[in-house]
Structure formats: structure tokens, C-alpha cells
Design a protein around this motif. Structure first.
Motif, PDB file in Angstrom:
ATOM      1  N   CYS A 133       0.862  -1.176   0.000  1.00  0.00           N
ATOM      2  CA  CYS A 133       0.000   0.000   0.000  1.00  0.00           C
ATOM      3  C   CYS A 133       0.901   1.230   0.000  1.00  0.00           C
ATOM      4  O   CYS A 133       1.562   1.517   0.994  1.00  0.00           O
ATOM      5  N   ALA A 134       0.939   1.900  -1.120  1.00  0.00           N
ATOM      6  CA  ALA A 134       1.779   3.069  -1.278  1.00  0.00           C
ATOM      7  C   ALA A 134       0.969   4.324  -1.013  1.00  0.00           C
ATOM      8  O   ALA A 134      -0.114   4.504  -1.585  1.00  0.00           O
ATOM      9  N   THR A 169       3.111  12.305   4.023  1.00  0.00           N
ATOM     10  CA  THR A 169       3.768  11.203   4.708  1.00  0.00           C
ATOM     11  C   THR A 169       2.856  10.631   5.781  1.00  0.00           C
ATOM     12  O   THR A 169       2.101  11.362   6.422  1.00  0.00           O
ATOM     13  N   PHE A 170       2.939   9.325   5.942  1.00  0.00           N
ATOM     14  CA  PHE A 170       2.201   8.648   6.994  1.00  0.00           C
ATOM     15  C   PHE A 170       3.149   8.057   8.022  1.00  0.00           C
ATOM     16  O   PHE A 170       2.809   7.113   8.734  1.00  0.00           O
ATOM     17  N   GLU A 171       4.335   8.631   8.098  1.00  0.00           N
ATOM     18  CA  GLU A 171       5.372   8.069   8.956  1.00  0.00           C
ATOM     19  C   GLU A 171       4.922   7.939  10.404  1.00  0.00           C
ATOM     20  O   GLU A 171       5.237   6.974  11.072  1.00  0.00           O
ATOM     21  N   SER A 216       4.189  -4.776   7.949  1.00  0.00           N
ATOM     22  CA  SER A 216       5.433  -4.037   8.087  1.00  0.00           C
ATOM     23  C   SER A 216       5.309  -2.750   7.292  1.00  0.00           C
ATOM     24  O   SER A 216       4.394  -2.587   6.488  1.00  0.00           O
ATOM     25  N   ARG A 217       6.245  -1.853   7.515  1.00  0.00           N
ATOM     26  CA  ARG A 217       6.181  -0.589   6.803  1.00  0.00           C
ATOM     27  C   ARG A 217       7.572  -0.107   6.476  1.00  0.00           C
ATOM     28  O   ARG A 217       8.526  -0.396   7.200  1.00  0.00           O
ATOM     29  N   ASP A 218       7.680   0.602   5.388  1.00  0.00           N
ATOM     30  CA  ASP A 218       8.918   1.246   4.970  1.00  0.00           C
ATOM     31  C   ASP A 218       8.599   2.734   4.881  1.00  0.00           C
ATOM     32  O   ASP A 218       8.028   3.198   3.885  1.00  0.00           O
TER      33      ASP A 218
END
Length: 123
Positions: free
Chosen positions: A20-21, A26-28, A66-68
Motif C-alpha cells: 500500500c503506497a 507522509t504517513f510516517e 510491516s512498513r517502509d
């Protein structure tokens, strides 16, 4: 905006990774997660990454969120897929971290929703 991808048709026991991009911001620091909905069934929580990681019971040990943050992307690695995992999967996000585990599983807590990606698992 959230853009989900990675769905497909697989056999039971196979794996898929959904992505999911996020774009436009930003969703940091946001809570991000996944819900799913099968035909004729209610939408249900799958996983979330907020103050910790949270999973519905039936996917624990099989799915990993997970997230990047550098890529502004959240992933859902799905292993040992079962026919009952078949559904449209939606990624979600909200700028809040929730106080209770229960809250992470509530769809109305999430402000941002992406379009779905279809996952079909054949037996």
C-alpha cells in the motif's frame, strides 16, 4: 491517497505480499493497517501497525504487517493462505495512535482508505 496492490489468485498454502503506497503526504507517524471484506460478509480487521502491531486471531502467525517509511509504504505479507482469506483487502491509515487494542480493529477509527485489491485463494 493510498494505493493497494499485490492481490491475485493463488492456491491454498501459497503466499502473497500486499503493498500500500501512500502519496500526497507522509504517513510516517500514522497508524496504518489492513481490513478485508468477502462477498456477503462484513468488513473485518486484519492487521495494524500503530503503537505496536495488531492482528486478528485467525491470521496471527501467518500474516505480518510491516512498513517502509522511506517509501511511504505499508506491506502485508500473507503466508499459508487459506480459502477463507479470500476477500478484497483495503489499506487504511489514521493520524492517531489508539489507546486500546480494541480500537485498532474498528473500521470507523480510520480516516484514510485505499481502493481494494482482490485476493482469491483456491482450495
Amino acid at each position: 491517497q493510498l494505493q493497494a496492490s499485490g492481490g491475485g489468485l493463488v492456491q491454498a498454502g501459497d503466499s502473497l505480499r500486499l503493498s500500500c503506497a501512500a502519496s500526497g503526504r507522509t504517513f510516517e507517524r500514522s497508524t496504518m493497517g489492513w481490513f478485508r471484506q468477502a462477498p456477503g460478509k462484513e468488513r473485518e480487521f486484519v492487521a495494524a501497525d500503530g503503537r505496536g502491531t495488531y492482528y486478528r486471531t485467525s491470521v496471527k502467525g501467518r500474516f505480518t504487517i510491516s512498513r517502509d517509511d522511506a517509501k511511504n509504504t505499508v506491506y502485508l505479507q500473507m503466508n499459508s493462505l487459506r480459502p477463507e482469506d479470500s476477500a478484497i483487502y483495503y489499506c487504511v491509515a489514521d493520524d492517531r495512535s489508539f489507546r486500546t487494542t480494541y480500537s485498532y480493529g474498528q473500521a470507523n477509527r480510520y480516516y484514510y482508505w485505499g481502493q481494494g485489491t482482490q485476493v482469491t485463494v483456491s482450495s
